[in-house]
Design an enzyme around this catalytic site. Structure first.
Site, PDB file in Angstrom:
ATOM      1  N   TYR A   1       0.815  -1.224   0.000  1.00  0.00           N
ATOM      2  CA  TYR A   1       0.000   0.000   0.000  1.00  0.00           C
ATOM      3  C   TYR A   1       0.842   1.264   0.000  1.00  0.00           C
ATOM      4  O   TYR A   1       2.053   1.220   0.184  1.00  0.00           O
ATOM      5  CB  TYR A   1      -1.060  -0.004   1.084  1.00  0.00           C
ATOM      6  CG  TYR A   1      -0.680  -0.138   2.544  1.00  0.00           C
ATOM      7  CD1 TYR A   1       0.600   0.015   3.021  1.00  0.00           C
ATOM      8  CD2 TYR A   1      -1.692  -0.420   3.474  1.00  0.00           C
ATOM      9  CE1 TYR A   1       0.887  -0.094   4.364  1.00  0.00           C
ATOM     10  CE2 TYR A   1      -1.423  -0.520   4.817  1.00  0.00           C
ATOM     11  CZ  TYR A   1      -0.128  -0.355   5.258  1.00  0.00           C
ATOM     12  OH  TYR A   1       0.150  -0.459   6.599  1.00  0.00           O
ATOM     13  N   GLU A   2       0.144   2.369  -0.252  1.00  0.00           N
ATOM     14  CA  GLU A   2       0.766   3.687  -0.459  1.00  0.00           C
ATOM     15  C   GLU A   2       1.735   3.677  -1.637  1.00  0.00           C
ATOM     16  O   GLU A   2       2.751   4.371  -1.636  1.00  0.00           O
ATOM     17  CB  GLU A   2       1.475   4.187   0.803  1.00  0.00           C
ATOM     18  CG  GLU A   2       0.611   4.215   2.040  1.00  0.00           C
ATOM     19  CD  GLU A   2      -0.667   5.025   1.878  1.00  0.00           C
ATOM     20  OE1 GLU A   2      -0.734   5.847   0.950  1.00  0.00           O
ATOM     21  OE2 GLU A   2      -1.600   4.821   2.672  1.00  0.00           O
ATOM     22  N   GLY A   3       1.409   2.891  -2.643  1.00  0.00           N
ATOM     23  CA  GLY A   3       2.267   2.743  -3.811  1.00  0.00           C
ATOM     24  C   GLY A   3       3.146   1.529  -3.634  1.00  0.00           C
ATOM     25  O   GLY A   3       3.990   1.486  -2.738  1.00  0.00           O
TER      26      GLY A   3
END
Length: 600
Positions: free
Chosen positions: A440-442
């Site tokens: 997550y978050e890229g």
């Protein structure tokens, strides 16, 4: 049962002798961060997370969150009371602006406390963590009215906050967003759409949750350029600050996840919910990246936090567990078997864990200092330098931190042998919890592409050249001391590999962009290797200086020097292999047609 002790002594060593916190007392906001105050924050904060949050970690994993028929969500047993105590103690306000009720301590100090929270209970730590990302965006992009209405209660912890980006059809490619924001006559917008993977999207810890939502207004380009950001409260806020009617936003379901069960990861439905534009229309990406950059550094810290706890437990297990004999003969002849510590391969896994966790702690805290200096340094050149360095290293801290965090958790599980695979021992939870941080978050592949595709060439390569100069300067100084000369020479070679890989990208990337994409992850890890090596060089220099002065705990300083030597001899040589992988290019990576990936 797992155990956890916050590494206060190591944190203090890093803050004082690697980050050099006392040297920044002239920077606005740093005057309050005296050694005594910082020690109190670390000691009391560590005690709080160890006694209040850590005992809930396995409970949260086993129970998870529960969604009820009315769309409400309850958190695991003990979470609500622990959150109340967290808020009453003011832990969430450490680095928040004084104007909104915060303590305005340096970000680097609150980062140290956040590591302890994550290690103790990652799922719990995400609730205030998501709110901090929303706070950061509103501080920079929110109108004075929005700030006055929402920020004081978000900073205090009375209200929560979220980031609503992802949708079923789009994750990284935000240009595919379908959520719509239609203007109302009163200046507000009606928000309609579905968001997925929304951490802390609905829960019972706070009376209100302030959602920051990406959406597109009518007529906006059907691309990332058409994205706007909106503030959408779960419960409407009256002009006098009291809570009003429930907004048309609800939790449709809770995701069934591999880990972090104690955090409510929700599908959020917006059914004409009332929201207000944050910043300018169709300028939502700029506001989003304020949240994302803060979150990415926080996720890198999650990799460290999980690694630290898993590593600590593996050390305790290796001390107690007796299996086999030392290769050179029985270490303890009176016992039926020796402890796991006699086996070189177990030592290898534990030393890798120690070298990376302590190195990443220094890198995360030094990165947090750059965040402070970017905004607070008196000199414009210092602010620019800090901005360049943290911009360059944010994807590295996130990507390398979480890759290594997962690797260390897995190796810690391996030390346990069969017991590591059994739920009651707790190690498999750390492996499951650590896995999401790489995604997550890229995803970490996206982080690597951000590094090589954007950050290297930005401003004519100013940031990477500054990083190269910083490392080279400190290497040259350390080579003059016999104690640190070998580490410095090995770091110099690793730096040379990174510089050569950078030049190879410059020479070959324009000819074939796939060369850059194929080597991006290797380059990210090569950069992380050099950056962590720089931290180990600083730690070795500090330990040598303190020993010579007869200061500090001699055993602790000796352990630092041995671990620095291990990093130099066993980890830094990986730089050469990473460079060769980069220079292998993309031809073989891209040659096979998709239909040939399955042999059947």
């Amino acid at each position: 049962m797992p155990q956890y002790t916050p590494p206060v002594r190591d944190t203090r060593f890093v803050l004082e002798h690697v980050v050099g916190l006392p040297a920044y007392s002239n920077v606005p906001g740093f005057g309050a961060a005296t050694p005594d105050t910082v020690e109190a924050v670390l000691e009391e904060g560590g005690r709080f997370v160890a006694e209040v949050l850590f005992p809930l970690n396995q409970i949260g994993d086993e129970q998870g969150c529960t969604r009820h028929a009315d769309g409400s969500v309850t958190t695991p047993d003990g979470f609500k009371d622990a959150y109340r105590r967290f808020v009453e103690s003011g832990w969430g306000t450490l680095s928040a602006p004084e104007a909104f009720g915060g303590q305005a301590m340096p970000h680097v100090v609150s980062t140290a406390f956040q590591e302890y929270m994550i290690s103790a209970n990652m799922a719990f730590a995400m609730y205030p963590g998501l709110a901090h990302g929303a706070i950061a965006a509103l501080v920079v992009k929110g109108s004075p009215e929005q700030q006055e209405k929402y920020l004081p209660r978000m900073v205090s912890g009375e209200w929560g906050g979220t980031m609503n980006l992802t949708e079923p059809q789009c994750g990284t490619d935000l240009g595919l967003i379908r959520t719509r924001a239609v203007p109302n006559d009163d200046g507000s917008y009606a928000i309609t759409g579905t968001k997925i993977f929304i951490s802390a999207g609905e829960h019972d810890l706070t009376d209100n949750i302030i959602h920051l939502v990406l959406a597109k207004t009518p007529g906006a380009p059907d691309s990332s350029k058409g994205i706007s950001l909106f503030v959408v409260p779960k419960v409407m806020v009256n002009d006098d600050g009291t809570l009003g009617a429930r907004n048309a936003v609800s939790c449709g379901s809770i995701e069934h996840k591999m880990g972090i069960h104690g955090n409510s990861t929700c599908v959020m439905n917006y059914d004409g919910a009332t929201g207000w534009l944050v910043g300018e229309e169709m300028k939502g990406l700029a506001a989003m990246f304020i949240m994302m950059n803060a979150a990415r550094l926080g996720v890198g810290l999650q990799g460290l936090g999980i690694a630290e706890t898993a590593y600590q437990n593996a050390v305790h297990y290796a001390r107690d567990r007796r299996q086999g004999r030392a290769l050179a003969g029985p270490a303890e002849p009176d016992e039926k078997a020796d402890t796991l510590f006699v086996h070189p391969d177990v030592r290898r896994m534990l030393m890798e864990g120690k070298a990376w966790t302590e190195g990443l702690r220094a890198l995360c805290l030094w990165g947090a200092l750059q965040v402070d200096l970017e905004h607070r340094a008196v000199d414009e050149a210092d602010r620019q330098m800090a901005a360049d360095l943290i911009g360059l290293l944010t994807p590295v801290i996130k990507g390398v931190g979480t890759d290594k965090g997962y690797e260390i958790a897995t190796n810690a599980q391996q030390v346990y042998g069969g017991h590591g695979y059994i739920r009651e021992w707790g190690m498999e939870q750390y492996v499951r919890d650590a896995r999401i941080a790489q995604i997550y978050e890229g995803t970490n592949g996206v982080q690597a592409m951000d590094l090589v595709g954007r950050k290297l060439a930005q401003n004519g390569g100013r940031a990477i050249q500054a990083f190269f100069k910083l490392v080279a300067t400190e290497v040259a100084a350390a080579k003059a001391d016999a104690t640190t000369a070998d580490l410095a020479a090995r770091l110099e070679r690793a730096l040379g590999e990174q510089q050569a890989a950078t030049m190879w990208f410059m020479a070959n990337g324009m000819k074939n962009p796939d060369h850059v994409g194929a080597g991006a992850v290797s380059y990210m890890h090569l950069t992380g290797l050099v950056a962590t090596g720089l931290m180990w060089l600083r730690m070795a220099v500090a330990a040598t200086r303190l020993k010579a002065a007869g200061e500090g705990d001699a055993a602790f300083l000796d352990a630092k020097l041995v671990t620095a030597r291990f990093f130099a001899e066993r980890i830094l040589p990986e730089a050469g292999a990473l460079r060769r992988k980069i220079e292998g290019g993309a031809d073989a990576v891209m040659a096979l047609p998709p239909e040939m990936f399955l042999a059947a």
